[in-house]
Design a protein around this motif. Structure first.
Motif, PDB file in Angstrom:
ATOM      1  N   LEU A  87       0.773  -1.207   0.061  1.00 51.81           N
ATOM      2  CA  LEU A  87      -0.001  -0.045  -0.033  1.00 51.81           C
ATOM      3  C   LEU A  87       0.935   1.188   0.079  1.00 51.81           C
ATOM      4  O   LEU A  87       0.586   2.259  -0.507  1.00 51.81           O
ATOM      5  CB  LEU A  87      -0.962  -0.300   1.272  1.00 51.81           C
ATOM      6  CG  LEU A  87      -2.027  -1.150   1.289  1.00 51.81           C
ATOM      7  CD1 LEU A  87      -2.751  -1.110   2.748  1.00 51.81           C
ATOM      8  CD2 LEU A  87      -3.115  -0.900   0.035  1.00 51.81           C
ATOM      9  N   MET A  90       2.136   2.279  -3.260  1.00 48.17           N
ATOM     10  CA  MET A  90       1.222   2.738  -4.334  1.00 48.17           C
ATOM     11  C   MET A  90       0.857   4.173  -4.232  1.00 48.17           C
ATOM     12  O   MET A  90       0.290   4.747  -5.228  1.00 48.17           O
ATOM     13  CB  MET A  90      -0.209   2.118  -3.923  1.00 48.17           C
ATOM     14  CG  MET A  90      -0.355   0.674  -4.351  1.00 48.17           C
ATOM     15  SD  MET A  90      -1.764  -0.045  -3.518  1.00 48.17           S
ATOM     16  CE  MET A  90      -3.165   1.290  -4.076  1.00 48.17           C
ATOM     17  N   ILE A 189      -3.083  -3.744  -7.253  1.00 50.80           N
ATOM     18  CA  ILE A 189      -4.321  -3.000  -6.768  1.00 50.80           C
ATOM     19  C   ILE A 189      -4.116  -1.564  -7.873  1.00 50.80           C
ATOM     20  O   ILE A 189      -5.338  -1.207  -8.189  1.00 50.80           O
ATOM     21  CB  ILE A 189      -4.145  -2.571  -5.426  1.00 50.80           C
ATOM     22  CG1 ILE A 189      -4.059  -3.733  -4.542  1.00 50.80           C
ATOM     23  CG2 ILE A 189      -4.766  -1.322  -5.123  1.00 50.80           C
ATOM     24  CD1 ILE A 189      -3.873  -3.207  -3.034  1.00 50.80           C
ATOM     25  N   GLY A 193      -7.379  -0.851 -10.149  1.00 47.28           N
ATOM     26  CA  GLY A 193      -8.116   0.429  -9.711  1.00 47.28           C
ATOM     27  C   GLY A 193      -8.320   1.163 -11.100  1.00 47.28           C
ATOM     28  O   GLY A 193      -9.341   1.647 -11.423  1.00 47.28           O
TER      29      GLY A 193
END
Length: 261
Positions: A87, A90, A189, A193
């Protein structure tokens, strides 16, 4: 777009998404060579990118299952820490997506000079990994963020995402196996997304004239199957450190693209 063109572009996307040669750059070259309508191809590009995400999930299914199990234990364990690093990585690409989305999309216009020049940058990155001794440490939070910056830069067509993130991770003295694994997991992710945002955008503003459904299916299957094979192969190549052949390939294709332009 014919089914044959869809199959070729799907194979190109699947193979080059994981091999450090830039999938976006090769798709741009493929579009120019096949004379495919770029506006019409936006939906197709989203589809084949999503196919390679699914192939990544298939390859790392056990790892993803273990990470999710540890995450939902709601403790600060190794799995939760690893997900937090993903995360954290990102953040740069998220900022690029929010602040510079239109600028990035404008680069996908069949500009072979840009693609060729970016491929030469990818070649330089890959060569640089051969000039340093491999490290053994696991990826700390700061390195995860730096690899995230490399991933954000790789939104430029011709800069290989896997090449940029893997090269960055290796130059920071992280272990080869750890870098390969993190590089492929960190992209899941952001791509999912971006694909969802594109799907919502296309639903609100449907494009005129489309690609036959059969071409979508063939392109998706070609990208998924070739992506699965390429991802598995790339993991083994990173462990062995055999990236210089890809550097030569990127340099040659980059020079040809510039000359062809």
């Amino acid at each position: 777009m014919t089914w044959f063109e869809a199959m070729i572009l799907g194979l190109v996307q699947g193979l080059t998404e994981f091999l450090p040669v830039s999938s976006s750059g090769h798709l741009e070259i493929g579009k120019v060579l096949l004379d495919v309508e770029l506006k019409e191809n936006l939906t197709f590009t989203v589809l084949v990118h999503f196919a390679t995400v699914l192939s990544t999930i298939a390859v790392f299914f056990k790892d993803i299952k273990r990470l999710l199990s540890g995450l939902f234990a709601f403790r600060w364990n190794e799995e939760t820490k690893y997900v937090a690093k993903i995360l954290f990585s990102m953040i740069p690409v998220l900022l690029v997506g929010i602040l510079f989305r239109e600028d990035v999309e404008s680069l996908f216009s069949g500009n072979l000079v840009l693609v060729g020049s970016a491929l030469l940058v990818t070649a330089a990155l890959l060569i640089s990994t051969q000039l340093v001794k491999p490290g053994t440490r696991k990826i700390p939070f700061l390195d995860a963020l730096i690899m995230g910056v490399a991933q954000a830069i790789a939104t430029i067509p011709g800069i290989s995402r896997s090449g940029a993130t893997i090269s960055t991770g290796l130059l920071l003295k992280n272990g080869r196996s750890e870098v390969a694994r993190f590089s492929f997991l960190m992209v899941l992710i952001p791509i999912i997304g971006a694909a969802l945002l594109d799907i919502l955008s296309m639903s609100a503003n449907p494009a005129s004239g489309g690609i036959p459904v059969g071409s979508y299916v063939i392109g998706f299957l070609a990208a998924f199957l070739s992506g699965y094979l390429a991802c598995t192969w790339m993991i083994n190549l990173v462990k062995k450190g055999n990236l210089y052949w890809f550097a030569i390939y990127c340099a040659v294709v980059g020079i040809i693209a510039i000359i062809f332009a």
